[in-house]
Design an enzyme around this catalytic site. Structure first.
Site: not given
Ligand SMILES: [Zn+2]
Length: 494
Positions: A18, A21, A127, A130, A144, A147, A301, A304
């Site tokens: 994305h 990157h 998590c 992570c 988290c 996430h 953000k 997917k």
């Molecule tokens: Zn996480």
């Protein structure tokens, strides 16, 4: 000449490439290319992070074996090289590259010999996203922040790395600047974490929880090496650390600069865990950690659910590598998240066409027409060297660009560096418009055209790290003197 080793973070292969990157790869590439242009000895490493447990689950969901799944996924990331005009010298795959496992094993044994690895029973909150145990301090409203999920309680036996033993040395390295963290507020965050006290961290997990995937702990086959220890090691395993290769000496031990460019979410791993592991193993620390923020797309953000809206290969196919790279360097601030909107790439494409494309096009046309008039010099004969700018006002702007670019990139400010180059483009366009060479004759005309050509050549050289393709086309148009080629440098977008 400085020996400069730079890396981007190896990409997780279980998501699609994305814009985040693209941001990181282009930033790293600009810094690598800039140092090559300046004559430094440069090595740029990229790669993919493949030993994560979630790849096993994702492969199963896709009906593939894990090895096949990660090979397919890695190829997609490696395939960004062409569309983004990346110049990495090496690309490591942590699950398949024969250099990686021996390097990780050597690093593990070095830390074990230093007394930094201990088997402990551990209960914590883990998590899965992570692949890390999180403390209260890591959580925001119990979840988290990366996430958005609550970590799960897990009890197991793990090997631990004794990070706490290294806290004093890490603080000294960061405070002295031996290990630089840029921007400054990221450095301050890391120092605040250090002052809060460092907890030892888990560097293995039980083999059964890893689904048989990953590198076994040397001399303890019941455990596999935890993904962070494994992943961070790539920066030296790719240099042949596992076999004591010459590249390891050249690009790690004896390099003048060892630079990691990473996203803000993994600063702690690069600025604390990794230097501590290296210190334990008797290896030099990185000299710099450069931290970028994130990209949002239309205010959201990246996730997917956005689908291909932020697919860098697709954007490059539609707007060109130059326009996409120019968006990265012109629109992404040095700190703070960047919000991507597709019309911004179109705007940057048109900025290149109207500003730089127009400058080179009209300059080459003027030179070609001057030649047809007879008395002026044959500007575009191969081998005719393009001189320095003679006009004092234009020369002052053009000559100041390299110093400004060097200073801006040294503080990891790509936007300021691009601004300096763009200021020269605007000044050269003003110069041509003000001098009106199309109304001049003889030497007066030739002098203006010569200065415009010299300015174009200088700008092409300075913009090359940002727009490698565009810079090459400009140089070719100046060399051939073909007005048609000069008109096609940067396509306009409707
Ligand atoms: Zn996480």
């Amino acid at each position: 000449m400085s020996r400069f080793y730079i890396t981007n973070a190896i990409a997780y292969v279980n998501g699609d490439p994305h814009l985040g990157h693209a941001l990181e790869f282009v930033q790293t590439d600009v810094l690598a290319r800039h140092r090559r242009v300046r004559g430094d000895d440069v090595r740029y490493l990229s790669g993919t992070d493949e030993n994560a447990l979630k790849n096993v689950h994702a492969a199963a969901a896709a009906g593939l074996g894990a090895a096949e799944f990660v090979a397919d996924r890695s190829a997609i990331f490696a395939g960004l090289r062409e569309p983004l005009a990346l110049s990495y010298d090496d690309f490591i795959r942590t699950s398949a590259d024969p250099r990686h496992r021996p390097g990780v094993e050597r690093l593990w044994r070095a830390c074990a010999e230093a007394g930094d690895l201990e088997l402990r029973s551990y209960t914590g909150r883990y998590c899965g996203g992570c692949e890390a145990f999180l403390d209260d301090a890591d959580l925001v409203d119990g979840v988290c922040p990366e996430h958005g999920t609550a970590p799960e309680p897990v009890e197991e036996r793990n090997w631990f790395f004794r990070l706490s033993r290294h806290a004093g040395a890490l603080a000294a390295a960061i405070e002295s600047g031996e290990l630089d963290i840029t921007p400054e507020h990221r450095r301050n965050e890391v120092l605040a974490v250090l002052r809060g006290g460092l907890a030892d961290f888990s560097v293995s997990r039980p083999r059964e929880r890893a689904g048989g995937w990953g590198i076994p702990v040397p001399d303890d086959p019941t455990q596999v090496i935890y993904v962070w220890f494994d992943a961070l090691a790539n920066y030296v395993t790719a240099l042949g650390y596992g076999n004591g290769g010459a590249a390891h000496t050249r690009w790690w031990r004896d390099a003048d600069e060892r630079v990691h460019l990473v996203g803000k979410g993994i600063t702690r791993f690069h600025a604390l865990y990794w230097p501590a592991i290296l210190r334990s193993a008797g290896e030099p620390l990185p000299t710099r950690i450069l931290v970028h923020d994130y990209v949002t797309v239309d205010g959201r953000k990246i996730s997917k659910s956005l689908g291909g809206a932020a697919d860098p290969a697709d954007l490059a196919a539609r707007y060109g590598a130059d326009a996409l790279r120019w968006w990265v360097v012109r629109d992404v601030p040095r700190s703070g998240d960047a919000d991507f909107r597709e019309e911004q790439v179109a705007r940057r494409a048109n900025e290149l066409a109207d500003g730089l494309g127009n400058l080179v096009s009209r300059t080459v046309s003027l030179a070609a027409r001057g030649e047809a008039d007879g008395p002026t010099r044959n500007w575009h004969s191969p081998g005719v060297s393009i001189a320095r700018v003679a006009d004092p006002g234009l020369a002052a702007v053009i000559d100041s660009v390299p110093g400004k670019v060097d200073a801006a990139l040294a503080r990891f400010d790509l936007r300021a560096a691009a601004d300096a180059v763009w200021g020269a483009v605007e000044e050269a366009n003003r110069f041509v418009s003000a001098r009106r060479p199309w109304e001049l004759h003889g030497d007066a005309r030739a002098a203006v055209v010569a200065d415009a050509l010299a300015a174009c050549a200088a700008i092409a050289a300075e913009i090359a790290p940002f727009l490698p393709g565009g810079a090459e086309r400009i140089a070719a148009a100046l060399e051939s003197g073909d007005p048609g080629a000069a008109r096609r440098l940067f396509p306009k977008v409707a």
